[in-house]
Design an enzyme around this catalytic site. Structure first.
Site, mmCIF file in Angstrom:
data_model
loop_
_atom_site.group_PDB
_atom_site.id
_atom_site.type_symbol
_atom_site.label_atom_id
_atom_site.label_comp_id
_atom_site.label_asym_id
_atom_site.label_seq_id
_atom_site.Cartn_x
_atom_site.Cartn_y
_atom_site.Cartn_z
ATOM 1 N N ASP A 105 0.872 -1.170 0.000
ATOM 2 C CA ASP A 105 0.000 0.000 0.000
ATOM 3 C C ASP A 105 0.915 1.229 0.000
ATOM 4 O O ASP A 105 1.731 1.388 0.889
ATOM 5 C CB ASP A 105 -0.861 -0.026 1.265
ATOM 6 C CG ASP A 105 -2.145 0.750 1.125
ATOM 7 O OD1 ASP A 105 -2.107 1.827 0.511
ATOM 8 O OD2 ASP A 105 -3.180 0.295 1.644
ATOM 9 N N ASP A 206 -2.588 4.715 -2.510
ATOM 10 C CA ASP A 206 -3.514 5.367 -1.591
ATOM 11 C C ASP A 206 -3.799 6.820 -1.974
ATOM 12 O O ASP A 206 -2.879 7.576 -2.316
ATOM 13 C CB ASP A 206 -2.879 5.338 -0.198
ATOM 14 C CG ASP A 206 -3.754 5.924 0.873
ATOM 15 O OD1 ASP A 206 -4.730 5.261 1.250
ATOM 16 O OD2 ASP A 206 -3.474 7.056 1.327
ATOM 17 N N GLU A 264 -6.327 4.208 -5.808
ATOM 18 C CA GLU A 264 -7.540 4.545 -5.065
ATOM 19 C C GLU A 264 -7.980 5.899 -5.578
ATOM 20 O O GLU A 264 -7.329 6.909 -5.322
ATOM 21 C CB GLU A 264 -7.262 4.613 -3.563
ATOM 22 C CG GLU A 264 -8.542 4.736 -2.769
ATOM 23 C CD GLU A 264 -8.360 5.353 -1.376
ATOM 24 O OE1 GLU A 264 -9.257 5.169 -0.560
ATOM 25 O OE2 GLU A 264 -7.356 6.055 -1.134
ATOM 26 N N HIS A 332 -11.239 -1.606 4.180
ATOM 27 C CA HIS A 332 -11.005 -1.202 5.571
ATOM 28 C C HIS A 332 -11.561 0.188 5.886
ATOM 29 O O HIS A 332 -11.387 0.667 7.002
ATOM 30 C CB HIS A 332 -9.494 -1.223 5.828
ATOM 31 C CG HIS A 332 -8.784 -0.197 5.005
ATOM 32 N ND1 HIS A 332 -8.720 -0.283 3.633
ATOM 33 C CD2 HIS A 332 -8.168 0.962 5.339
ATOM 34 C CE1 HIS A 332 -8.093 0.782 3.174
ATOM 35 N NE2 HIS A 332 -7.734 1.543 4.180
ATOM 36 N N ASP A 333 -12.151 0.849 4.906
ATOM 37 C CA ASP A 333 -12.713 2.181 5.130
ATOM 38 C C ASP A 333 -14.236 2.181 5.174
ATOM 39 O O ASP A 333 -14.863 3.233 5.292
ATOM 40 C CB ASP A 333 -12.270 3.149 4.015
ATOM 41 C CG ASP A 333 -10.779 3.441 4.059
ATOM 42 O OD1 ASP A 333 -10.204 3.471 5.161
ATOM 43 O OD2 ASP A 333 -10.190 3.622 2.980
HETATM 44 C C1 GLC Z 1 -7.114 6.100 2.080
HETATM 45 C C2 GLC Z 1 -7.078 4.896 2.989
HETATM 46 C C3 GLC Z 1 -7.599 5.282 4.341
HETATM 47 C C4 GLC Z 1 -6.739 6.372 4.891
HETATM 48 C C5 GLC Z 1 -6.637 7.547 3.920
HETATM 49 C C6 GLC Z 1 -5.543 8.464 4.301
HETATM 50 O O1 GLC Z 1 -8.376 6.507 1.771
HETATM 51 O O2 GLC Z 1 -7.783 3.837 2.424
HETATM 52 O O3 GLC Z 1 -7.650 4.208 5.234
HETATM 53 O O4 GLC Z 1 -7.265 6.818 6.112
HETATM 54 O O5 GLC Z 1 -6.359 7.132 2.616
HETATM 55 O O6 GLC Z 1 -4.301 7.873 4.056
#
Ligand code: GLC
Ligand code: CA
Length: 561
Positions: A105, A206, A264, A332-333
């Site tokens: 990640d 990310d 993402e 996980h979000d």
């Molecule tokens: C992404 C991750 C999340 C994190 C955010 C900031 O959206 O999936 O878990 O809090 O980025 O890094």
């Protein structure tokens, strides 16, 4: 077709199945209550047996854990909680030994405030790294603008020492890097290549749509006179971002032929998808957000069946001949999918499997989030003390200040908090669900004696078995990877159904996503009998070609003709 067959030979990830691991909650190997890299090694055979081809592991770099590892203080070290660099090397070797692959990640939008770069940057206005982050003078004694952080409050944090504010789109302990500064970009690329040279197989990237900010940092329009205004329009998918992305790709994974890149991509729509993926794209696939409403704290909305099928179909069609979809319904979000879109009390097994079949057999590479394959549900903590997530704690504080009752806030968090999906993986009915012999860092969901891997491995109609069968089905028939996609019943409010076709074969995936019986008006040109069924979550009565097929609550069927 010719183009498709070239793809089939050259790209490993199109017919692969991904699995997302939240390492803190996956498997603890040494009894300290925290999942770790050795724990992942212990479970690799389980994943292989499930049919998984590659893993995406959430961050395990050195971090003070303000946002559970998404706040990195050293990109080239492993957090002691998770193990050592030797453990990582062993993990990578063990993954490859089983013919699986590993994605890291990559968090490049921001670092931790404890990263040496930021410590230097905040030390004085003329430090050479000052410009590595985004610093601004106060405006009228206050924040430079009215932007609201994704994790509540202002995006700006005042720093006493130098009398300026720094920008943080996420938590105040996650200062945003200044991508406009070429030195920052070079330093990041070097680090990325260091991991690629180590042999990792790619990255989930990310928050990458946030790296470019609106020049001039203007205020958001604020007709309601709020203190801070949601500011996605100013720091998400901004004009000019593709220059950064192109350079990033060219300087890093673009040079490594087999590296997989999954972005993402909050805020990217099908209108500009072709700039992100496909022949002009900078990544292999994207996690788009249009069907999931990430960062949405409205409660109790349930599933908008029409909205979901429209969003997913838009993406299926947009990338039909150019680009590739990453398919997912959990991460996980987000809270657990059965708790938000299914029915965990009356149709737990059925809704878990129907939701699974709905997305998994679309065109793209499916991802499974740990615990999804056994139907884990939301945890509903009854005290704020049980929550760990920075977003949950910030929301609690803000809403209390706004006069909302504790009971109401806990209700909201029970439905929406990210901690719902971060509770320890439920392996067995042993103490702590077999996750740890010590006290888990986050409480285990109380339902683990009923919902766990060991139990479902023994039951032939379990959710886990359904996932295994579905994965095998996808691997056995390339129509599920390469076939065309067409939505059926676009206006039906209960059913999501679609057709895949390849080389004279047809597959029909039909799912009733409601807790009521539904009627499926089969199209005239489809001749379906029960003998064509290759996957189902209820027993099906023998049937010859019929016009209206009744579907039970959350019934799912796959026909292959
Ligand atoms: C992404 C991750 C999340 C994190 C955010 C900031 O959206 O999936 O878990 O809090 O980025 O890094
Ligand atoms: Ca541990």
């Amino acid at each position: 077709m010719e183009e498709e067959s070239i793809w089939m030979e050259n790209v490993w990830w199109k017919d692969a199945i991904g699995y997302q691991i939240y390492p803190r909650s996956f498997q603890d190997s040494n009894g300290d209550g925290i999942g770790d890299l050795q724990g992942i090694i212990q479970r690799l055979d389980y994943l292989k047996d499930l049919g998984i081809d590659f893993l995406w592991i959430c961050p395990f770099y050195k971090s003070p854990l303000d946002d559970n590892g998404y706040d990195i203080s050293d990109y080239q070290d492993i957090l002691a909680d998770f193990g050592t660099m030797e453990d990582f090397d062993e993990l990578l070797k063990e993954v490859h030994k089983r013919d699986m692959k590993l994605l890291m990640d990559l968090v490049l939008n921001h670092t931790s405030d404890e990263h040496p770069w930021f410590i230097e940057s905040r030390s004085s206005k003329d430090n050479p790294k000052r410009d590595w982050y985004i610093w601004k003078d106060p405006k009228d004694g206050k924040e430079p603008n009215n932007w609201e952080s994704i994790f509540s409050g202002s995006t700006w944090e005042y720093d006493e020492k130098t009398g300026q504010y720094y920008l943080h789109v996420f938590s105040r302990r996650q200062p945003d890097l200044n991508w406009e500064n070429p030195e920052v970009r070079t330093a990041l690329y070097e680090m990325v290549n260091w991991w690629l040279d180590k042999g990792v197989d790619g990255f989930r990237i990310d928050a990458i749509s946030h790296i470019k900010k609106r020049p001039g940092f203007p205020d958001m329009p604020n007709p309601e006179g709020k203190k801070y205004v949601s500011s996605f329009d100013m720091h998400m998918n901004q004009e000019g971002i593709h220059e950064f992305l192109q350079e990033f790709r060219d300087e890093t994974y673009g040079k490594y032929e087999h590296a997989l890149s999954v972005g993402e991509a909050n805020g990217v729509s099908t209108d500009d998808a072709h700039l992100w993926v496909g022949d002009k794209g900078k990544m292999d696939m994207l996690f788009q957000f249009e069907h999931m409403d990430l960062w949405d704290y409205e409660t109790g909305k349930g599933m908008d069946v029409i909205g979901v099928k429209q969003a997913l179909t838009r993406w299926q069609k947009a990338l039909e001949h150019n680009g590739w979809n990453a398919l997912y319904i959990e991460n996980h979000d987000k809270p657990r999918i059965i708790s938000s879109w299914g029915n965990e009390t009356d149709y737990w097994r059925e809704s878990a499997t129907a939701l699974g079949a709905m997305y998994f057999l679309m065109k793209g590479t499916p991802f499974i989030y740990q615990g999804q394959e056994i139907g884990m549900t939301n945890v509903y903590f009854d005290s704020i003390d049980d929550y760990d997530d920075v977003a949950a704690r910030n929301l609690y504080k803000d809403q209390l200040e706004d006069g909302i009752s504790e009971e109401d806030i806990l209700y909201t968090l029970g439905k929406t908090s990210r901690d719902n999906s971060r509770t320890p993986m439920q392996w067995s009915s042993e103490e702590n669900a077999g996750f740890s012999t010590g006290k888990p860092w986050l409480k285990v969901n109380k339902n683990y004696p009923e919902i766990n891997v060991e139990k479902q491995l023994q039951e032939k109609d379990s959710i886990l078995q359904f996932y295994k069968d579905m994965i095998q089905l996808k691997k056995d028939h390339k129509i599920f990877t390469y076939g065309s996609y067409d939505l059926l019943l676009p206006d039906d409010e209960q059913i999501i159904a679609y057709k895949r076709e390849l080389e004279g074969q047809t597959a029909i995936i039909v799912t009733n996503l409601s807790d009521q019986q539904a009627t499926w008006p089969v199209e005239d040109d489809l001749v379906l009998t029960d003998k064509h069924i290759v996957l189902n979550n209820y027993e099906v009565e023998p049937h010859e070609h019929v016009k209206d097929i009744p579907l039970k609550p959350y019934e799912a069927r796959v026909y292959l003709i």
